[in-house]
Design a protein around this motif. Structure first.
Motif, PDB file in Angstrom:
ATOM      1  N   LEU A   1       0.832  -1.225  -0.110  1.00  0.00           N
ATOM      2  CA  LEU A   1       0.164  -0.039  -0.118  1.00  0.00           C
ATOM      3  C   LEU A   1       1.072   1.418  -0.128  1.00  0.00           C
ATOM      4  O   LEU A   1       0.684   2.296  -0.531  1.00  0.00           O
ATOM      5  CB  LEU A   1      -0.919   0.198   1.322  1.00  0.00           C
ATOM      6  CG  LEU A   1      -2.039  -1.012   1.297  1.00  0.00           C
ATOM      7  CD1 LEU A   1      -2.953  -0.871   2.597  1.00  0.00           C
ATOM      8  CD2 LEU A   1      -2.939  -0.783   0.104  1.00  0.00           C
ATOM      9  N   GLY A   2       1.916   1.293   0.855  1.00  0.00           N
ATOM     10  CA  GLY A   2       2.974   2.094   0.999  1.00  0.00           C
ATOM     11  C   GLY A   2       3.696   2.579  -0.791  1.00  0.00           C
ATOM     12  O   GLY A   2       3.723   3.804  -1.002  1.00  0.00           O
ATOM     13  N   GLY A   3       3.977   1.652  -1.091  1.00  0.00           N
ATOM     14  CA  GLY A   3       4.425   1.622  -2.477  1.00  0.00           C
ATOM     15  C   GLY A   3       3.557   2.328  -3.419  1.00  0.00           C
ATOM     16  O   GLY A   3       4.024   3.296  -4.509  1.00  0.00           O
ATOM     17  N   GLY A   4       2.327   1.750  -3.339  1.00  0.00           N
ATOM     18  CA  GLY A   4       1.203   2.381  -4.554  1.00  0.00           C
ATOM     19  C   GLY A   4       1.028   3.780  -4.099  1.00  0.00           C
ATOM     20  O   GLY A   4       0.981   4.761  -5.057  1.00  0.00           O
ATOM     21  N   VAL A   5       0.963   4.399  -2.921  1.00  0.00           N
ATOM     22  CA  VAL A   5       0.809   5.823  -2.438  1.00  0.00           C
ATOM     23  C   VAL A   5       2.077   6.559  -3.096  1.00  0.00           C
ATOM     24  O   VAL A   5       1.746   7.744  -3.462  1.00  0.00           O
ATOM     25  CB  VAL A   5       0.698   6.067  -1.092  1.00  0.00           C
ATOM     26  CG1 VAL A   5       0.535   7.356  -0.414  1.00  0.00           C
ATOM     27  CG2 VAL A   5      -0.714   5.353  -0.547  1.00  0.00           C
ATOM     28  N   CYS A   6       3.215   5.996  -2.803  1.00  0.00           N
ATOM     29  CA  CYS A   6       4.617   6.626  -3.109  1.00  0.00           C
ATOM     30  C   CYS A   6       4.645   6.739  -4.664  1.00  0.00           C
ATOM     31  O   CYS A   6       5.072   7.734  -4.871  1.00  0.00           O
ATOM     32  CB  CYS A   6       5.781   5.956  -2.620  1.00  0.00           C
ATOM     33  SG  CYS A   6       5.821   6.139  -0.619  1.00  0.00           S
ATOM     34  N   GLY A   7       4.160   5.899  -5.406  1.00  0.00           N
ATOM     35  CA  GLY A   7       4.311   5.813  -6.849  1.00  0.00           C
ATOM     36  C   GLY A   7       3.309   7.034  -7.396  1.00  0.00           C
ATOM     37  O   GLY A   7       3.618   7.675  -8.331  1.00  0.00           O
ATOM     38  N   MET A   8       1.914   6.957  -6.605  1.00  0.00           N
ATOM     39  CA  MET A   8       1.252   8.053  -7.188  1.00  0.00           C
ATOM     40  C   MET A   8       1.615   9.457  -6.606  1.00  0.00           C
ATOM     41  O   MET A   8       1.454  10.393  -7.531  1.00  0.00           O
ATOM     42  CB  MET A   8      -0.353   7.845  -6.344  1.00  0.00           C
ATOM     43  CG  MET A   8      -0.956   6.527  -6.695  1.00  0.00           C
ATOM     44  SD  MET A   8      -2.654   6.416  -5.895  1.00  0.00           S
ATOM     45  CE  MET A   8      -3.678   7.013  -7.178  1.00  0.00           C
ATOM     46  N   ALA A   9       2.321   9.529  -5.631  1.00  0.00           N
ATOM     47  CA  ALA A   9       2.721  10.758  -5.347  1.00  0.00           C
ATOM     48  C   ALA A   9       3.872  11.436  -6.208  1.00  0.00           C
ATOM     49  O   ALA A   9       4.099  12.284  -6.734  1.00  0.00           O
ATOM     50  CB  ALA A   9       3.202  10.798  -3.692  1.00  0.00           C
ATOM     51  N   LEU A  10       4.621  10.332  -6.574  1.00  0.00           N
ATOM     52  CA  LEU A  10       5.943  10.517  -7.437  1.00  0.00           C
ATOM     53  C   LEU A  10       5.224  10.946  -8.848  1.00  0.00           C
ATOM     54  O   LEU A  10       5.877  11.935  -9.243  1.00  0.00           O
ATOM     55  CB  LEU A  10       6.668   9.265  -7.519  1.00  0.00           C
ATOM     56  CG  LEU A  10       7.990   9.193  -8.787  1.00  0.00           C
ATOM     57  CD1 LEU A  10       8.932  10.313  -8.069  1.00  0.00           C
ATOM     58  CD2 LEU A  10       8.630   8.143  -8.693  1.00  0.00           C
ATOM     59  N   ALA A  11       4.399  10.337  -9.510  1.00  0.00           N
ATOM     60  CA  ALA A  11       3.759  10.708 -10.697  1.00  0.00           C
ATOM     61  C   ALA A  11       3.055  12.215 -10.510  1.00  0.00           C
ATOM     62  O   ALA A  11       3.221  12.842 -11.514  1.00  0.00           O
ATOM     63  CB  ALA A  11       2.526   9.599 -10.948  1.00  0.00           C
ATOM     64  N   ARG A  12       2.385  12.389  -9.530  1.00  0.00           N
ATOM     65  CA  ARG A  12       2.122  13.764  -9.296  1.00  0.00           C
ATOM     66  C   ARG A  12       3.124  14.881  -9.356  1.00  0.00           C
ATOM     67  O   ARG A  12       2.858  15.884  -9.909  1.00  0.00           O
ATOM     68  CB  ARG A  12       1.213  14.216  -8.147  1.00  0.00           C
ATOM     69  CG  ARG A  12      -0.199  12.996  -8.139  1.00  0.00           C
ATOM     70  CD  ARG A  12      -1.209  13.001  -7.016  1.00  0.00           C
ATOM     71  NE  ARG A  12      -2.396  12.552  -7.311  1.00  0.00           N
ATOM     72  CZ  ARG A  12      -2.881  11.524  -6.506  1.00  0.00           C
ATOM     73  NH1 ARG A  12      -2.286  11.330  -5.466  1.00  0.00           N
ATOM     74  NH2 ARG A  12      -3.936  10.782  -6.773  1.00  0.00           N
ATOM     75  N   ALA A  13       4.175  14.486  -8.582  1.00  0.00           N
ATOM     76  CA  ALA A  13       5.074  15.504  -8.376  1.00  0.00           C
ATOM     77  C   ALA A  13       5.969  15.556  -9.942  1.00  0.00           C
ATOM     78  O   ALA A  13       6.427  16.676 -10.214  1.00  0.00           O
ATOM     79  CB  ALA A  13       6.246  14.837  -7.611  1.00  0.00           C
ATOM     80  N   VAL A  14       5.987  14.634 -10.517  1.00  0.00           N
ATOM     81  CA  VAL A  14       6.891  14.447 -11.883  1.00  0.00           C
ATOM     82  C   VAL A  14       5.817  15.309 -12.912  1.00  0.00           C
ATOM     83  O   VAL A  14       6.429  15.944 -13.899  1.00  0.00           O
ATOM     84  CB  VAL A  14       7.057  13.163 -12.506  1.00  0.00           C
ATOM     85  CG1 VAL A  14       7.291  13.200 -13.949  1.00  0.00           C
ATOM     86  CG2 VAL A  14       8.113  12.516 -11.686  1.00  0.00           C
ATOM     87  N   THR A  15       4.568  15.180 -12.826  1.00  0.00           N
ATOM     88  CA  THR A  15       3.603  15.605 -14.056  1.00  0.00           C
ATOM     89  C   THR A  15       3.154  16.901 -13.514  1.00  0.00           C
ATOM     90  O   THR A  15       2.595  17.830 -14.361  1.00  0.00           O
ATOM     91  CB  THR A  15       2.441  14.784 -14.138  1.00  0.00           C
ATOM     92  OG1 THR A  15       1.619  14.450 -13.122  1.00  0.00           O
ATOM     93  CG2 THR A  15       2.912  13.505 -14.867  1.00  0.00           C
ATOM     94  N   GLY A  16       3.604  17.377 -12.274  1.00  0.00           N
ATOM     95  CA  GLY A  16       3.077  18.835 -11.676  1.00  0.00           C
ATOM     96  C   GLY A  16       1.694  18.710 -11.323  1.00  0.00           C
ATOM     97  O   GLY A  16       0.873  19.666 -11.190  1.00  0.00           O
TER      98      GLY A  16
END
Length: 120
Positions: free
Chosen positions: A105-120
């Protein structure tokens, strides 16, 4: 066409799961299934990243369903957990369940946060 994209992603994810599992597990002298744990967390991170990107059906079919679906493995997680419990390693079995669910679950949340950070 979608089925071919899923198959292509799966053709890459399944062998990578096997190789990564063997690579990680060979470096640990323990009953804990570190290889399966590692691929499941990495796959959860990757799928979280993909899920947070703007929807593209072809990418989700190949990378999300095909690649991440075969990279991660619930059946092996279940088998290894039951094997640990049957062999008397009940603490390791419980640790595997708790750590895998929380880290996945933490990996999924971190992946989503990373995508949001990358795409602005």
């Amino acid at each position: 066409m979608t089925i071919l994209l899923v198959a292509l992603g799966a053709a890459l994810g399944a062998p990578l799961r096997y190789l990564a599992d063997r690579f990680v597990q060979a470096r640990h002298d323990t009953v804990f299934p570190w290889g399966t744990f590692a691929v499941n967390v990495c796959g959860s991170l990757a799928l979280g990243f993909l899920a947070a990107l703007p929807a593209d059906a072809a990418v989700m079919a190949a990378a999300g369903v095909g690649f991440c679906g075969t990279l991660t493995t619930y059946s092996t997680f279940s088998y290894e957990t039951l094997r640990l419990a049957q062999d008397g390693s009940r603490f390791a079995a419980l640790a595997n369940v708790l750590a895998s669910v929380m880290a996945g679950l933490g990996g999924g949340v971190c992946g989503m946060a990373l995508a949001r950070a990358v795409t602005g």
